[in-house]
Design a protein around this motif. Structure first.
Motif, short mmCIF file in Angstrom:
data_model
loop_
_atom_site.label_atom_id
_atom_site.label_comp_id
_atom_site.label_asym_id
_atom_site.label_seq_id
_atom_site.Cartn_x
_atom_site.Cartn_y
_atom_site.Cartn_z
N ILE A 115 0.83 -1.21 0.00
CA ILE A 115 0.00 0.00 0.00
C ILE A 115 0.86 1.25 0.00
O ILE A 115 0.62 2.19 -0.77
CB ILE A 115 -0.97 -0.02 1.20
N ILE A 116 1.87 1.26 0.84
CA ILE A 116 2.75 2.44 0.92
C ILE A 116 3.48 2.66 -0.39
O ILE A 116 3.54 3.78 -0.90
CB ILE A 116 3.73 2.28 2.11
N SER A 117 4.02 1.59 -0.97
CA SER A 117 4.75 1.76 -2.23
C SER A 117 3.82 2.21 -3.35
O SER A 117 4.19 3.07 -4.16
CB SER A 117 5.47 0.46 -2.62
N LEU A 118 2.62 1.65 -3.40
CA LEU A 118 1.68 2.06 -4.44
C LEU A 118 1.23 3.50 -4.26
O LEU A 118 1.02 4.23 -5.25
CB LEU A 118 0.47 1.11 -4.48
N PHE A 119 1.07 3.92 -3.02
CA PHE A 119 0.67 5.31 -2.75
C PHE A 119 1.70 6.29 -3.34
O PHE A 119 1.34 7.25 -4.00
CB PHE A 119 0.53 5.52 -1.23
N TYR A 120 2.97 6.02 -3.11
CA TYR A 120 3.99 6.92 -3.63
C TYR A 120 4.27 6.71 -5.11
O TYR A 120 4.51 7.66 -5.85
CB TYR A 120 5.27 6.81 -2.80
N LEU A 121 4.19 5.48 -5.57
CA LEU A 121 4.38 5.20 -6.99
C LEU A 121 3.29 5.86 -7.82
O LEU A 121 3.56 6.41 -8.90
CB LEU A 121 4.38 3.68 -7.22
N GLY A 122 2.06 5.86 -7.33
CA GLY A 122 0.95 6.49 -8.04
C GLY A 122 1.10 7.99 -8.17
O GLY A 122 0.62 8.59 -9.14
N GLN A 123 1.78 8.61 -7.24
CA GLN A 123 2.02 10.06 -7.33
C GLN A 123 3.10 10.37 -8.35
O GLN A 123 3.18 11.50 -8.85
CB GLN A 123 2.43 10.61 -5.96
N TRP A 124 3.92 9.38 -8.64
CA TRP A 124 5.02 9.58 -9.57
C TRP A 124 4.63 9.21 -10.99
O TRP A 124 4.92 9.92 -11.94
CB TRP A 124 6.21 8.76 -9.09
N SER A 125 3.94 8.05 -11.17
CA SER A 125 3.58 7.58 -12.51
C SER A 125 2.34 6.69 -12.43
O SER A 125 2.39 5.61 -11.83
CB SER A 125 4.75 6.79 -13.11
N GLN A 126 1.28 7.11 -13.07
CA GLN A 126 0.05 6.32 -13.08
C GLN A 126 0.25 5.00 -13.83
O GLN A 126 -0.28 3.96 -13.43
CB GLN A 126 -1.09 7.11 -13.71
N GLU A 127 1.03 5.03 -14.89
CA GLU A 127 1.28 3.81 -15.66
C GLU A 127 2.02 2.77 -14.82
O GLU A 127 1.66 1.59 -14.80
CB GLU A 127 2.08 4.15 -16.92
N LEU A 128 3.05 3.19 -14.12
CA LEU A 128 3.80 2.26 -13.26
C LEU A 128 2.95 1.80 -12.08
O LEU A 128 3.04 0.65 -11.65
CB LEU A 128 5.09 2.90 -12.77
N PHE A 129 2.13 2.71 -11.55
CA PHE A 129 1.22 2.33 -10.47
C PHE A 129 0.31 1.20 -10.93
O PHE A 129 0.18 0.19 -10.23
CB PHE A 129 0.37 3.54 -10.06
N ASP A 130 -0.32 1.35 -12.09
CA ASP A 130 -1.23 0.33 -12.60
C ASP A 130 -0.52 -1.00 -12.79
O ASP A 130 -1.03 -2.06 -12.41
CB ASP A 130 -1.87 0.77 -13.92
N TRP A 131 0.67 -0.95 -13.37
CA TRP A 131 1.42 -2.18 -13.63
C TRP A 131 1.82 -2.86 -12.33
O TRP A 131 1.64 -4.06 -12.17
CB TRP A 131 2.66 -1.82 -14.47
N ALA A 132 2.35 -2.09 -11.39
CA ALA A 132 2.77 -2.66 -10.10
C ALA A 132 1.56 -3.19 -9.33
O ALA A 132 1.63 -4.25 -8.71
CB ALA A 132 3.52 -1.61 -9.27
N HIS A 133 0.45 -2.46 -9.37
CA HIS A 133 -0.74 -2.87 -8.64
C HIS A 133 -1.33 -4.16 -9.19
O HIS A 133 -1.67 -5.07 -8.44
CB HIS A 133 -1.78 -1.74 -8.68
N LEU A 134 -1.45 -4.24 -10.50
CA LEU A 134 -2.12 -5.38 -11.11
C LEU A 134 -1.25 -6.61 -11.27
O LEU A 134 -1.77 -7.74 -11.26
CB LEU A 134 -2.68 -4.98 -12.48
N TYR A 135 0.05 -6.43 -11.42
CA TYR A 135 0.91 -7.57 -11.74
C TYR A 135 1.93 -7.88 -10.64
O TYR A 135 1.96 -9.01 -10.14
CB TYR A 135 1.61 -7.36 -13.08
N ILE A 136 2.75 -6.93 -10.30
CA ILE A 136 3.84 -7.20 -9.36
C ILE A 136 3.31 -7.55 -7.97
O ILE A 136 3.61 -8.61 -7.42
CB ILE A 136 4.79 -5.99 -9.27
#
Length: 171
Positions: A115-136
């Motif tokens: 949750i913490i990593s996705l919160f900060y990743l989403g502020q940086w890049s929506q594309e990377l957020f989606d990929w990390a959230h759905l796959y990684i």
């Protein structure tokens, strides 16, 4: 082995079915999800004063980005898989409880990192957020449950240590 697999699938099916019931969602799942959001927000606020939580939402007061922790993203499903595996495996009851306790800590700890990593990743890049959230992170949380189960099996009473070399295994 077949009996374990069938019992595992039965327990898992029952637990997933019970989890979907509206009274269970209302009484257990949604409050748990809000607690996860609160704990995540509390951890982040230790180094970031711009984090606020409301219910199951963690939000940045600086830029307005928010994540909503939905059922399926709260670690409950991974715990159900681990619970079903431990219940189905023949072992003493006390060891099952110990495995579930350690598994709960491992899965929820990993989920907080998620949750913490996705919160900060989403502020940086929506594309990377989606990929990390759905796959990684989906894969890592389930892998965490599998690793806990395998470690738990390794330390069950009565287990012998594996041979240190192939020649010992053959002899």
């Amino acid at each position: 082995m077949l009996r374990f697999l069938l019992f595992f699938l039965l327990v898992q099916g029952v637990l997933f079915g019970v989890e979907m019931l509206q009274p269970i969602q209302t009484a257990i799942i949604l409050p748990w999800t809000s607690l996860i959001a609160d704990v995540s927000g509390w951890l982040m606020s230790a180094f970031d004063p711009n984090v606020a939580t409301a219910g199951k939402v963690v939000r940045s007061t600086l830029n307005g980005f928010a994540v909503s922790i939905e059922p399926g993203c709260n670690g409950v499903e991974a715990m159900i898989v681990l619970l079903a595996a431990i219940i189905a495996f023949p072992a003493p009851f006390l060891y099952k409880l110990t495995g579930l306790a350690w598994g709960f800590i491992a899965i929820q700890g990993m989920n907080l990192l998620r949750i913490i990593s996705l919160f900060y990743l989403g502020q940086w890049s929506q594309e990377l957020f989606d990929w990390a959230h759905l796959y990684i992170w989906q894969a890592l949380i389930m892998l965490d449950a599998l690793v806990v189960f395998l470690i738990w099996i390794r330390y069950l009473p009565g287990q012998t240590t594996p041979p240190s070399s192939m020649t010992e295994a053959i002899a």
